[in-house]
Design a protein around this motif. Structure first.
Motif, PDB file in Angstrom:
ATOM      1  N   TYR A   2      -4.602  37.338  21.253  1.00 31.63           N
ATOM      2  CA  TYR A   2      -5.837  37.452  22.315  1.00 31.63           C
ATOM      3  C   TYR A   2      -6.921  36.500  22.277  1.00 31.63           C
ATOM      4  N   TRP A   3      -7.323  36.257  23.090  1.00 30.03           N
ATOM      5  CA  TRP A   3      -8.589  35.566  23.398  1.00 30.03           C
ATOM      6  C   TRP A   3      -9.913  36.258  23.358  1.00 30.03           C
ATOM      7  N   SER A   4     -10.610  35.758  22.265  1.00 23.77           N
ATOM      8  CA  SER A   4     -11.963  36.467  21.797  1.00 23.77           C
ATOM      9  C   SER A   4     -13.251  35.779  22.545  1.00 23.77           C
ATOM     10  N   ARG A   5     -13.807  36.685  23.562  1.00 20.71           N
ATOM     11  CA  ARG A   5     -14.637  36.009  24.334  1.00 20.71           C
ATOM     12  C   ARG A   5     -15.862  35.832  23.613  1.00 20.71           C
ATOM     13  N   SER A   6     -16.263  36.800  22.594  1.00 17.27           N
ATOM     14  CA  SER A   6     -17.272  36.651  21.760  1.00 17.27           C
ATOM     15  C   SER A   6     -17.215  35.635  20.932  1.00 17.27           C
ATOM     16  N   ARG A   7     -16.163  35.189  20.266  1.00 22.33           N
ATOM     17  CA  ARG A   7     -16.143  34.083  19.246  1.00 22.33           C
ATOM     18  C   ARG A   7     -15.380  32.833  20.024  1.00 22.33           C
ATOM     19  N   ASN A   8     -15.014  33.022  21.347  1.00 19.92           N
ATOM     20  CA  ASN A   8     -14.531  32.024  21.838  1.00 19.92           C
ATOM     21  C   ASN A   8     -13.299  31.086  21.293  1.00 19.92           C
ATOM     22  N   GLN A   9     -12.449  31.970  20.808  1.00 20.95           N
ATOM     23  CA  GLN A   9     -11.392  31.450  19.934  1.00 20.95           C
ATOM     24  C   GLN A   9     -10.060  32.372  20.037  1.00 20.95           C
ATOM     25  N   LEU A  10      -8.903  31.986  19.760  1.00 18.69           N
ATOM     26  CA  LEU A  10      -7.571  33.004  19.625  1.00 18.69           C
ATOM     27  C   LEU A  10      -7.918  33.826  18.481  1.00 18.69           C
ATOM     28  N   TRP A  11      -7.223  35.039  18.824  1.00 19.63           N
ATOM     29  CA  TRP A  11      -7.345  36.121  17.715  1.00 19.63           C
ATOM     30  C   TRP A  11      -5.938  36.839  17.588  1.00 19.63           C
ATOM     31  N   ARG A  12      -5.232  36.645  16.543  1.00 22.89           N
ATOM     32  CA  ARG A  12      -4.065  37.179  16.050  1.00 22.89           C
ATOM     33  C   ARG A  12      -4.240  38.451  15.696  1.00 22.89           C
ATOM     34  N   LYS A  13      -3.830  39.647  16.408  1.00 22.71           N
ATOM     35  CA  LYS A  13      -4.396  40.922  15.885  1.00 22.71           C
ATOM     36  C   LYS A  13      -3.829  41.183  14.731  1.00 22.71           C
ATOM     37  N   GLY A  14      -4.446  41.704  13.739  1.00 22.47           N
ATOM     38  CA  GLY A  14      -4.017  42.164  12.408  1.00 22.47           C
ATOM     39  C   GLY A  14      -4.401  40.975  11.191  1.00 22.47           C
ATOM     40  N   ASP A  15      -4.795  39.972  11.447  1.00 24.23           N
ATOM     41  CA  ASP A  15      -4.767  38.897  10.655  1.00 24.23           C
ATOM     42  C   ASP A  15      -6.068  39.288   9.719  1.00 24.23           C
ATOM     43  N   ALA A  48      -6.404  40.114  32.059  1.00 23.06           N
ATOM     44  CA  ALA A  48      -6.337  41.353  31.079  1.00 23.06           C
ATOM     45  C   ALA A  48      -4.978  41.682  30.506  1.00 23.06           C
ATOM     46  N   ALA A  49      -5.186  42.035  29.425  1.00 22.75           N
ATOM     47  CA  ALA A  49      -4.008  42.458  28.621  1.00 22.75           C
ATOM     48  C   ALA A  49      -4.140  43.868  27.823  1.00 22.75           C
ATOM     49  N   ILE A  50      -3.390  44.727  28.276  1.00 21.57           N
ATOM     50  CA  ILE A  50      -3.192  46.433  27.681  1.00 21.57           C
ATOM     51  C   ILE A  50      -2.124  46.374  26.609  1.00 21.57           C
ATOM     52  N   ALA A  51      -2.546  46.952  25.571  1.00 18.04           N
ATOM     53  CA  ALA A  51      -1.497  47.176  24.735  1.00 18.04           C
ATOM     54  C   ALA A  51      -1.175  48.887  24.600  1.00 18.04           C
ATOM     55  N   LEU A 110      -7.614  47.525  25.295  1.00 22.66           N
ATOM     56  CA  LEU A 110      -7.676  46.434  26.386  1.00 22.66           C
ATOM     57  C   LEU A 110      -8.177  45.150  25.919  1.00 22.66           C
ATOM     58  N   ALA A 111      -7.608  44.021  25.893  1.00 23.33           N
ATOM     59  CA  ALA A 111      -8.139  42.675  25.545  1.00 23.33           C
ATOM     60  C   ALA A 111      -8.034  41.703  26.472  1.00 23.33           C
ATOM     61  N   TRP A 112      -8.245  40.602  26.115  1.00 25.78           N
ATOM     62  CA  TRP A 112      -7.995  39.043  27.010  1.00 25.78           C
ATOM     63  C   TRP A 112      -7.067  38.289  26.449  1.00 25.78           C
ATOM     64  N   MET A 113      -6.348  37.311  27.426  1.00 26.98           N
ATOM     65  CA  MET A 113      -5.437  36.579  27.046  1.00 26.98           C
ATOM     66  C   MET A 113      -5.574  35.151  27.851  1.00 26.98           C
TER      67      MET A 113
END
Length: 139
Positions: free
Chosen positions: A69-82, A36-39, A50-53
């Protein structure tokens, strides 16, 4: 690639109180390979989201200084803001005592929440007695 077939990036957690007392960074990923990752906003201290890494997301966050972060729904890395333009620039990374949660202190551009709000934590429950009215309350 599954987490089972991958060489760990970070040293494995220690056992028991050794993990609580170590000064080394040993994140404790759950059985899905996530932590778990809290920003939190570095200036206001407001909890933003709260997101996941997974290990790769945490490694990229450390290397680039931008929250990944790791997107559990998309099953891929997700760089916040892209995609949203709401970037998170990491000022510091903290862990809790047994290192199974990460706290990112960030400089946030625009709202952190996908709804456009500053924080994902915009709901407030003011009457706690309504949460579980059948449970006995201590006197």
């Amino acid at each position: 690639m599954s987490q089972a077939n991958k060489t760990p990036i970070f040293p494995p957690p220690l056992s028991g109180s050794e993990q609580d007392e170590t000064t080394s960074f040993r994140p404790r990923f759950n059985s899905d390979g996530l932590v778990a990752a809290i920003a939190q906003d570095v200036s206001s201290n407001e909890v933003l989201m709260l997101a996941w890494m997974n290990e790769d997301a945490l490694k990229l966050t450390i290397e680039t200084g931008r929250a990944v972060y790791w997107s559990r729904s998309r099953n891929q890395l997700w760089r916040k803001g892209d995609t949203s333009g709401a970037y998170q620039y990491v000022e510091s990374i903290h862990t809790d005592c047994d290192q199974d949660a990460i706290l990112l202190k960030v400089r946030q551009t625009d709202g952190a929440c996908h709804t456009g709000r500053v924080s994902c934590f915009y709901r407030q429950i003011t009457d706690l007695s309504t949460l579980n009215p059948t449970e006995d309350k201590p006197a």
